[in-house]
Write a protein that holds these residues in place. Structure first.
Motif, PDB file in Angstrom:
ATOM      1  N   SER A 162       0.850  -1.190   0.000  1.00 38.67           N
ATOM      2  CA  SER A 162       0.000   0.000   0.000  1.00 38.67           C
ATOM      3  C   SER A 162       0.886   1.241   0.000  1.00 38.67           C
ATOM      4  CB  SER A 162      -0.909   0.010   1.232  1.00 38.67           C
ATOM      5  OG  SER A 162      -1.790  -1.102   1.210  1.00 38.67           O
ATOM      6  N   ALA A 163       0.363   2.353  -0.510  1.00 38.15           N
ATOM      7  CA  ALA A 163       1.129   3.595  -0.572  1.00 38.15           C
ATOM      8  C   ALA A 163       0.266   4.751  -0.077  1.00 38.15           C
ATOM      9  CB  ALA A 163       1.601   3.867  -1.996  1.00 38.15           C
ATOM     10  N   THR A 164       0.922   5.766   0.427  1.00 39.85           N
ATOM     11  CA  THR A 164       0.214   6.957   0.914  1.00 39.85           C
ATOM     12  C   THR A 164       0.309   8.117  -0.068  1.00 39.85           C
ATOM     13  OG1 THR A 164       2.198   7.649   2.116  1.00 39.85           O
ATOM     14  CG2 THR A 164       0.583   6.307   3.324  1.00 39.85           C
ATOM     15  N   SER A 165       1.009   7.906  -1.205  1.00 38.66           N
ATOM     16  CA  SER A 165       1.147   8.969  -2.191  1.00 38.66           C
ATOM     17  C   SER A 165       1.090   8.377  -3.593  1.00 38.66           C
ATOM     18  CB  SER A 165       2.470   9.718  -2.002  1.00 38.66           C
ATOM     19  OG  SER A 165       3.566   8.841  -2.166  1.00 38.66           O
ATOM     20  N   ASP A 166       0.922   9.233  -4.580  1.00 35.49           N
ATOM     21  CA  ASP A 166       0.909   8.785  -5.962  1.00 35.49           C
ATOM     22  C   ASP A 166       2.310   8.362  -6.388  1.00 35.49           C
ATOM     23  OD1 ASP A 166      -1.780   9.375  -6.176  1.00 35.49           O
ATOM     24  OD2 ASP A 166      -1.425  11.401  -6.933  1.00 35.49           O
ATOM     25  N   PRO A 167       2.425   7.493  -7.376  1.00 35.02           N
ATOM     26  CA  PRO A 167       3.743   7.127  -7.872  1.00 35.02           C
ATOM     27  C   PRO A 167       4.460   8.322  -8.494  1.00 35.02           C
ATOM     28  CG  PRO A 167       2.025   6.254  -9.298  1.00 35.02           C
ATOM     29  CD  PRO A 167       1.354   6.771  -8.077  1.00 35.02           C
ATOM     30  N   ARG A 168       5.774   8.306  -8.431  1.00 34.95           N
ATOM     31  CA  ARG A 168       6.586   9.379  -8.994  1.00 34.95           C
ATOM     32  C   ARG A 168       6.854   9.119 -10.474  1.00 34.95           C
ATOM     33  NH1 ARG A 168      11.674  10.429  -5.071  1.00 34.95           N
ATOM     34  NH2 ARG A 168      12.119  11.841  -6.807  1.00 34.95           N
ATOM     35  N   SER A 169       7.087  10.189 -11.213  1.00 30.80           N
ATOM     36  CA  SER A 169       7.506  10.090 -12.607  1.00 30.80           C
ATOM     37  C   SER A 169       8.681  11.034 -12.814  1.00 30.80           C
ATOM     38  CB  SER A 169       6.361  10.453 -13.562  1.00 30.80           C
ATOM     39  OG  SER A 169       5.328   9.482 -13.505  1.00 30.80           O
ATOM     40  N   GLU A 170       9.797  10.495 -13.296  1.00 22.89           N
ATOM     41  CA  GLU A 170      11.005  11.282 -13.508  1.00 22.89           C
ATOM     42  C   GLU A 170      11.609  10.935 -14.865  1.00 22.89           C
ATOM     43  OE1 GLU A 170      12.148  13.565 -11.485  1.00 22.89           O
ATOM     44  OE2 GLU A 170      11.109  13.159  -9.580  1.00 22.89           O
ATOM     45  N   THR A 171      12.259  11.919 -15.478  1.00 25.68           N
ATOM     46  CA  THR A 171      12.956  11.711 -16.745  1.00 25.68           C
ATOM     47  C   THR A 171      14.390  12.224 -16.616  1.00 25.68           C
ATOM     48  OG1 THR A 171      10.921  11.937 -18.038  1.00 25.68           O
ATOM     49  CG2 THR A 171      13.009  12.217 -19.209  1.00 25.68           C
ATOM     50  N   VAL A 172      15.334  11.411 -17.039  1.00 24.68           N
ATOM     51  CA  VAL A 172      16.751  11.776 -17.008  1.00 24.68           C
ATOM     52  C   VAL A 172      17.296  11.694 -18.432  1.00 24.68           C
ATOM     53  CG1 VAL A 172      19.040  11.217 -16.096  1.00 24.68           C
ATOM     54  CG2 VAL A 172      17.004  10.877 -14.671  1.00 24.68           C
ATOM     55  N   THR A 217       8.789   5.520 -13.614  1.00 27.67           N
ATOM     56  CA  THR A 217       7.500   5.721 -12.967  1.00 27.67           C
ATOM     57  C   THR A 217       7.337   4.658 -11.889  1.00 27.67           C
ATOM     58  OG1 THR A 217       6.490   6.593 -14.991  1.00 27.67           O
ATOM     59  CG2 THR A 217       5.002   5.831 -13.266  1.00 27.67           C
ATOM     60  N   GLY A 218       6.973   5.080 -10.699  1.00 27.71           N
ATOM     61  CA  GLY A 218       6.760   4.105  -9.639  1.00 27.71           C
ATOM     62  C   GLY A 218       7.061   4.686  -8.281  1.00 27.71           C
ATOM     63  N   TYR A 219       7.457   3.820  -7.371  1.00 32.13           N
ATOM     64  CA  TYR A 219       7.753   4.229  -6.005  1.00 32.13           C
ATOM     65  C   TYR A 219       9.247   4.053  -5.757  1.00 32.13           C
ATOM     66  CZ  TYR A 219       2.758   4.401  -5.294  1.00 32.13           C
ATOM     67  OH  TYR A 219       1.430   4.735  -5.395  1.00 32.13           O
ATOM     68  N   PHE A 220       9.919   5.173  -5.572  1.00 29.59           N
ATOM     69  CA  PHE A 220      11.350   5.164  -5.303  1.00 29.59           C
ATOM     70  C   PHE A 220      11.700   6.427  -4.534  1.00 29.59           C
ATOM     71  CE2 PHE A 220      10.437   6.686  -9.567  1.00 29.59           C
ATOM     72  CZ  PHE A 220      11.110   7.892  -9.657  1.00 29.59           C
ATOM     73  N   GLU A 221      12.886   6.435  -3.945  1.00 31.84           N
ATOM     74  CA  GLU A 221      13.286   7.508  -3.048  1.00 31.84           C
ATOM     75  C   GLU A 221      14.017   8.646  -3.756  1.00 31.84           C
ATOM     76  OE1 GLU A 221      12.223   7.182   0.295  1.00 31.84           O
ATOM     77  OE2 GLU A 221      11.175   5.635  -0.892  1.00 31.84           O
ATOM     78  N   GLY A 222      14.655   8.354  -4.853  1.00 26.35           N
ATOM     79  CA  GLY A 222      15.397   9.391  -5.557  1.00 26.35           C
ATOM     80  C   GLY A 222      16.202   8.810  -6.699  1.00 26.35           C
ATOM     81  N   ILE A 223      16.957   9.673  -7.383  1.00 20.32           N
ATOM     82  CA  ILE A 223      17.774   9.275  -8.527  1.00 20.32           C
ATOM     83  C   ILE A 223      19.194   9.780  -8.311  1.00 20.32           C
ATOM     84  CG2 ILE A 223      18.140   9.546 -11.013  1.00 20.32           C
ATOM     85  CD1 ILE A 223      15.130   9.864 -11.318  1.00 20.32           C
ATOM     86  N   LYS A 224      20.175   8.945  -8.641  1.00 17.78           N
ATOM     87  CA  LYS A 224      21.583   9.342  -8.586  1.00 17.78           C
ATOM     88  C   LYS A 224      22.166   9.281  -9.992  1.00 17.78           C
ATOM     89  CE  LYS A 224      22.889   8.277  -3.814  1.00 17.78           C
ATOM     90  NZ  LYS A 224      23.881   7.584  -2.952  1.00 17.78           N
ATOM     91  N   ASP A 225      22.612  10.435 -10.476  1.00 21.19           N
ATOM     92  CA  ASP A 225      23.258  10.536 -11.783  1.00 21.19           C
ATOM     93  C   ASP A 225      24.763  10.658 -11.540  1.00 21.19           C
ATOM     94  OD1 ASP A 225      24.248  11.135 -14.277  1.00 21.19           O
ATOM     95  OD2 ASP A 225      22.701  12.601 -14.762  1.00 21.19           O
ATOM     96  N   TYR A 226      25.515   9.630 -11.889  1.00 20.13           N
ATOM     97  CA  TYR A 226      26.948   9.607 -11.618  1.00 20.13           C
ATOM     98  C   TYR A 226      27.775  10.292 -12.691  1.00 20.13           C
ATOM     99  CZ  TYR A 226      26.215   6.545  -7.633  1.00 20.13           C
ATOM    100  OH  TYR A 226      25.834   6.049  -6.401  1.00 20.13           O
TER     101      TYR A 226
END
Length: 212
Positions: free
Chosen positions: A96-106, A200-209
């Motif tokens: 279960s989730a308390t927020s909508d899924p995130r969407s990010e583009t890199v 798109t989904g549930y994740f904490e963040g993105i790391k661009d190396y």
């Protein structure tokens, strides 16, 4: 001291002793040594005795769990009370989730002969959908994951690798452990390219190396 022939073991007794020793050795191998040292538990005794993975744990090995599957053992013929659901072997397939899924583009510009890496930071059991593509040409990629918490800093798991390269890929991932999961790309062509990654989904963040 002289030993009389009557006191010496017969050939039959020697064979019997060797067979017994072999049976004991094989039993110890299957029930104790394999589960404790190598995480292999063919009889399930390692799990019962708490021996499974002891050797791997001492070496700081990567531990993963089957959160995406494991429900193949659902028995539709099981007898349950009216109105009661069948037992679900792996309840982690739903979170279960308390927020909508995130969407990010890199977007990454990758010159010829250069490499880059982008990771998505996820908690265990979180789910992400991904798609990526280049603007031209195929690129080598390695989709893998690891955890900064592992004592073995070289440990990682690989989800997919295409050495000959692809112009893009898509799929999903249920994180088998908390950590960083993502893509290593290498431009093996003679032309610059642009890689676009959509998550798109549930994740904490993105790391661009960055590009190297």
């Amino acid at each position: 001291m002289n030993t009389s022939p009557e006191s010496q073991p017969s050939a039959r007794q020697l064979v019997r002793a060797v067979v017994i020793a072999l049976v004991v050795a094989v039993t110890l191998l299957a029930t104790v040594i394999l589960p404790a040292e190598f995480g292999i538990d063919p009889l399930g005794t390692g799990r019962v005795l708490g021996l499974s993975g002891l050797g791997g744990a001492e070496q700081g090995a990567a531990a993963t769990t089957d959160v995406g599957g494991g429900n193949a053992k659902v028995d539709p013929n099981a007898v349950v009370a009216a109105g009661e659901p069948l037992p679900l072997p792996n309840p982690a397939v739903h979170q279960s989730a308390t927020s909508d899924p995130r969407s990010e583009t890199v977007t990454v510009s990758l010159p010829p002969g250069r490499e880059t890496e982008v990771k998505v930071v996820m908690k265990a059991d979180q789910t992400v959908l991904y798609t990526w593509h280049t603007d031209k040409g195929a690129v080598y990629f390695d989709f893998h994951g690891h955890s900064p918490e592992w004592t073995n800093r070289e440990a990682f798991v690989r989800y997919q690798e295409v050495k000959d390269g692809l112009p893009g890929a898509r799929g999903s991932l249920v994180a088998p452990f908390a950590g960083e999961h993502g893509w290593y790309w290498a431009n093996l062509t003679n032309e610059p390219m642009v890689i676009t990654l959509k998550l798109t989904g549930y994740f904490e963040g993105i790391k661009d190396y960055g590009v190297h």
